[in-house]
Design a protein around this motif. Structure first.
Motif, PDB file in Angstrom:
ATOM      1  N   TRP A  59      28.902   8.618  -7.048  1.00  0.00           N
ATOM      2  CA  TRP A  59      27.926   8.929  -5.795  1.00  0.00           C
ATOM      3  C   TRP A  59      26.496   8.685  -6.026  1.00  0.00           C
ATOM      4  CZ3 TRP A  59      29.203  13.174  -1.746  1.00  0.00           C
ATOM      5  CH2 TRP A  59      28.042  13.919  -0.251  1.00  0.00           C
TER       6      TRP A  59
ATOM      7  N   GLY B  51      23.554   9.353  -0.303  1.00  0.00           N
ATOM      8  CA  GLY B  51      23.351  10.777  -0.629  1.00  0.00           C
ATOM      9  C   GLY B  51      22.262  11.154  -0.602  1.00  0.00           C
TER      10      GLY B  51
ATOM     11  N   PRO C 224      20.177  13.056   2.832  1.00  0.00           N
ATOM     12  CA  PRO C 224      20.993  13.541   3.563  1.00  0.00           C
ATOM     13  C   PRO C 224      19.919  13.549   4.428  1.00  0.00           C
ATOM     14  CG  PRO C 224      20.751  14.913   2.510  1.00  0.00           C
ATOM     15  CD  PRO C 224      20.481  14.328   1.581  1.00  0.00           C
TER      16      PRO C 224
ATOM     17  N   LEU D 137      26.036  13.406   6.695  1.00  0.00           N
ATOM     18  CA  LEU D 137      26.454  14.743   5.761  1.00  0.00           C
ATOM     19  C   LEU D 137      25.788  16.016   5.995  1.00  0.00           C
ATOM     20  CD1 LEU D 137      25.791  12.725   2.874  1.00  0.00           C
ATOM     21  CD2 LEU D 137      28.023  11.961   3.973  1.00  0.00           C
TER      22      LEU D 137
ATOM     23  N   GLU E 164      26.388  19.075   6.284  1.00  0.00           N
ATOM     24  CA  GLU E 164      26.751  19.640   5.477  1.00  0.00           C
ATOM     25  C   GLU E 164      25.634  19.734   4.095  1.00  0.00           C
ATOM     26  OE1 GLU E 164      28.280  22.520   6.039  1.00  0.00           O
ATOM     27  OE2 GLU E 164      29.946  21.757   7.023  1.00  0.00           O
ATOM     28  N   LEU E 165      25.173  18.784   3.658  1.00  0.00           N
ATOM     29  CA  LEU E 165      24.698  18.114   3.039  1.00  0.00           C
ATOM     30  C   LEU E 165      23.322  18.171   3.479  1.00  0.00           C
ATOM     31  CD1 LEU E 165      24.696  17.634  -0.371  1.00  0.00           C
ATOM     32  CD2 LEU E 165      24.106  14.840   0.296  1.00  0.00           C
ATOM     33  N   LYS E 166      22.663  17.974   4.451  1.00  0.00           N
ATOM     34  CA  LYS E 166      21.545  17.721   5.419  1.00  0.00           C
ATOM     35  C   LYS E 166      21.632  19.533   5.301  1.00  0.00           C
ATOM     36  CE  LYS E 166      19.728  16.474   8.961  1.00  0.00           C
ATOM     37  NZ  LYS E 166      19.481  15.819  10.834  1.00  0.00           N
TER      38      LYS E 166
ATOM     39  N   ALA F 295      19.596  20.857   2.247  1.00  0.00           N
ATOM     40  CA  ALA F 295      18.478  20.216   1.988  1.00  0.00           C
ATOM     41  C   ALA F 295      17.200  20.367   2.789  1.00  0.00           C
ATOM     42  CB  ALA F 295      18.661  18.864   2.226  1.00  0.00           C
TER      43      ALA F 295
ATOM     44  N   ASP G 229      31.640  15.636   1.901  1.00  0.00           N
ATOM     45  CA  ASP G 229      31.561  16.443   2.439  1.00  0.00           C
ATOM     46  C   ASP G 229      31.697  17.655   3.366  1.00  0.00           C
ATOM     47  OD1 ASP G 229      27.963  16.864   3.666  1.00  0.00           O
ATOM     48  OD2 ASP G 229      29.197  17.012   5.201  1.00  0.00           O
TER      49      ASP G 229
ATOM     50  N   LEU H  60      32.581  20.564   1.139  1.00  0.00           N
ATOM     51  CA  LEU H  60      31.239  21.214   0.274  1.00  0.00           C
ATOM     52  C   LEU H  60      30.858  22.247   1.465  1.00  0.00           C
ATOM     53  CD1 LEU H  60      28.670  21.433  -0.758  1.00  0.00           C
ATOM     54  CD2 LEU H  60      27.778  19.752   0.965  1.00  0.00           C
TER      55      LEU H  60
ATOM     56  N   ILE I 162      23.093  20.278  -6.058  1.00  0.00           N
ATOM     57  CA  ILE I 162      24.427  19.475  -6.078  1.00  0.00           C
ATOM     58  C   ILE I 162      23.803  17.654  -6.589  1.00  0.00           C
ATOM     59  CG2 ILE I 162      25.340  17.535  -4.275  1.00  0.00           C
ATOM     60  CD1 ILE I 162      25.447  20.068  -2.686  1.00  0.00           C
TER      61      ILE I 162
ATOM     62  N   ILE J 225      20.266  17.861  -5.056  1.00  0.00           N
ATOM     63  CA  ILE J 225      19.805  18.639  -3.653  1.00  0.00           C
ATOM     64  C   ILE J 225      20.178  20.255  -4.490  1.00  0.00           C
ATOM     65  CG2 ILE J 225      20.485  19.380  -1.770  1.00  0.00           C
ATOM     66  CD1 ILE J 225      21.525  16.767  -1.330  1.00  0.00           C
TER      67      ILE J 225
END
Length: 493
Positions: free
Chosen positions: A39, A44, A46, A53, A55-57, A60, A310, A313, A333, A362
């Motif tokens: 990745w 990656g 967010p 993304l 969920e990643l955001k 973060a 995502d 996650l 992550i 993250i």
């Protein structure tokens, strides 16, 4: 007292080892470490999304983003050994992908964590054993136990699953899809580096048995088993978005080319490097092999796969939130390395160019910590192995983001290694060196973020001044690597 001893003394005091200080379980934090394979960092982030993304955001926004996180090596095996041992690849004796079995006696940050009272578990890919031969990964449980994992459920990467047996291949056989999937992999990879290998074609597997979805499911099962009366560490290690480019529906087709970054064109400087240079070797391997239609299609599939990951996650975090100890649980992550995705007319990894060597990082701290440290973004170059060390060490004292931020202040540059070469990034200048410490190529990431020019081709005083400090660091580092005892792990031949 020299500065190294002083730093060591301060470090011991920080984590409570000096003066016999003992921390209680209330001070100790759980960690879900979620890692991906291939990745790339700029895809990656967010807060600067290439694709949505959510969920990643959300994670973060609650914690810390290292925008310029650099892997210890742009290949799987050395990067993953570095994660576990905390060593640079040359210290571990592995600077490129090669078949090996990491001895159970090797240094392990996870073993140290277990010895301090954490319950430790891993689900997914490790790549700490030879995946090039027919074997059963369940025979690795003793090795993983010796390395510090109380519980483990290991699988191999997509290509290796043609030979390697594990729990997921058993599930494929039980449902009658094993032969069809192995045939699909064989058709992709039987002729090596040709367009069949990067052809975009939907997986023949049902979604529940698609490797990344399966890993999320088994990771959730392990998460639900984690104890509530002692601290724990759970590592969920996905095999995507590593190719094959086979993202299934409903994720397949979610993205379009208009929203994705344009491909970075080859500007010719890599072709002018010496034939012994690792980046030149990779460039020659891909020369005239990638067609625009293939690159466009695989970049779309890669973006679709990121959204699949995502969503996985999100499932993991939702289950974590149901636990009574979620407020005492941190999430980190990252990825082992990036993916060229057709930039500079190359695919996969194995170069020190940004798409291959830069990865996401993250960190979301436990909710019990001071929430004033939210949505922090560090812009300086930081090594991934160092970040994992800071994260694990911080579990002793509440898992606060500021612990990682404070220790990043000690980091003035990032080093990555591959083959006989190494890279130093300091500020916005990146320089790649031979094992002797001789500069091979360099880029100015401030003026040229796409690395279209090798500044060493401009032989003037301003370039010499820019790389002067890095050259001094490189010479010292090259000497250290040659010293007896630098490599600390012995492997069976």
């Amino acid at each position: 007292m020299n500065r190294h001893k002083l730093k060591e003394k301060m470090w011991e005091k920080l984590i409570g080892k000096s003066k016999g200080k003992q921390y209680t379980n209330k001070d100790r934090t759980n960690l879900i470490l979620i890692t991906f394979d291939q990745w790339r960092g700029d895809w990656g982030d967010p807060m600067k999304p290439v694709t949505e993304l959510k969920e990643l955001k959300a994670l973060a926004e609650e914690g810390l983003i290292i925008e310029r996180c650099y892997t210890s090596s742009p290949q799987c095996v050395p990067a993953r050994i570095s994660w576990l041992t905390g060593m640079r690849p040359s210290e571990s004796g592995v600077t490129y992908n090669r078949p090996l079995d990491l001895p159970g006696s090797a240094p392990s940050m996870i073993r140290e964590l277990k010895d301090l009272g954490w319950h430790t578990a891993i689900v997914g890919k490790t790549h700490w054993s030879n995946h090039n031969i027919e074997c059963d990964l369940r025979e690795n449980k003793k090795r993983l136990s010796d390395l510090g994992f109380i519980e483990s459920r290991e699988i191999a990467g997509p290509r290796a699953l043609q030979k390697v047996k594990c729990d997921i291949t058993d599930d494929w056989e039980k449902t009658g899809v094993y032969k069809a999937h192995i045939k699909d992999l064989a058709e992709r990879y039987k002729n090596g580096c040709n367009e069949a290998a990067w052809q975009v074609r939907e997986s023949v597997l049902p979604n529940s048995l698609y490797p990344d979805i399966w890993i999320a499911s088994k990771g959730i099962e392990m998460l639900q088993k984690m104890p509530t009366k002692k601290p724990w560490f759970l590592w969920i290690s996905f095999v995507g978005p590593h190719e094959p480019f086979d993202t299934p529906k409903p994720w397949k087709g979610r993205n379009n080319n208009e929203q994705l970054p344009r491909v970075i064109k080859n500007n010719g400087w890599i072709d002018r490097l010496e034939t012994t240079c690792e980046t030149k070797k990779i460039r020659d391997l891909w020369k005239e092999k990638l067609k625009k239609e293939h690159t466009d299609a695989l970049r779309l599939d890669y973006a679709d796969h990121l959204q699949l990951l995502d969503d996985q996650l999100g499932k993991i975090i939702d289950i974590a939130k149901e636990r009574t100890d979620y407020k005492n649980t941190a999430v980190a992550i990252t990825s082992d390395h990036g993916e060229m995705l057709g930039d500079h007319e190359m695919l996969y990894k194995s170069t020190f160019l940004e798409p291959s060597v830069r990865v996401p990082f993250i960190y979301s701290p436990p909710q019990k910590t001071n929430q004033s440290h939210k949505n922090i973004r560090l812009l300086k170059p930081i090594g991934l192995t160092e970040l994992i060390k800071f994260t694990i060490d911080g579990l002793h004292i509440g898992g606060k983001s500021k612990h990682i931020v404070r220790n990043c202040k000690w980091q003035n540059y990032a080093i990555s290694e591959y083959g006989k070469e190494f890279m130093i990034v300091k500020g916005k200048i990146k320089v790649v060196y031979t094992s002797e410490g001789k500069a091979i190529w360099a880029t100015d990431l401030e003026k040229d973020p796409e690395e279209k020019n090798n500044i060493l081709e401009n032989k003037n005083i301003s370039v010499a001044c820019k790389i002067f400090r890095q050259n001094r660091i490189a010479i010292r580092y090259a000497r250290r690597r040659k010293k007896k005892g630098w490599c600390k792990i012995e492997y069976n031949k």
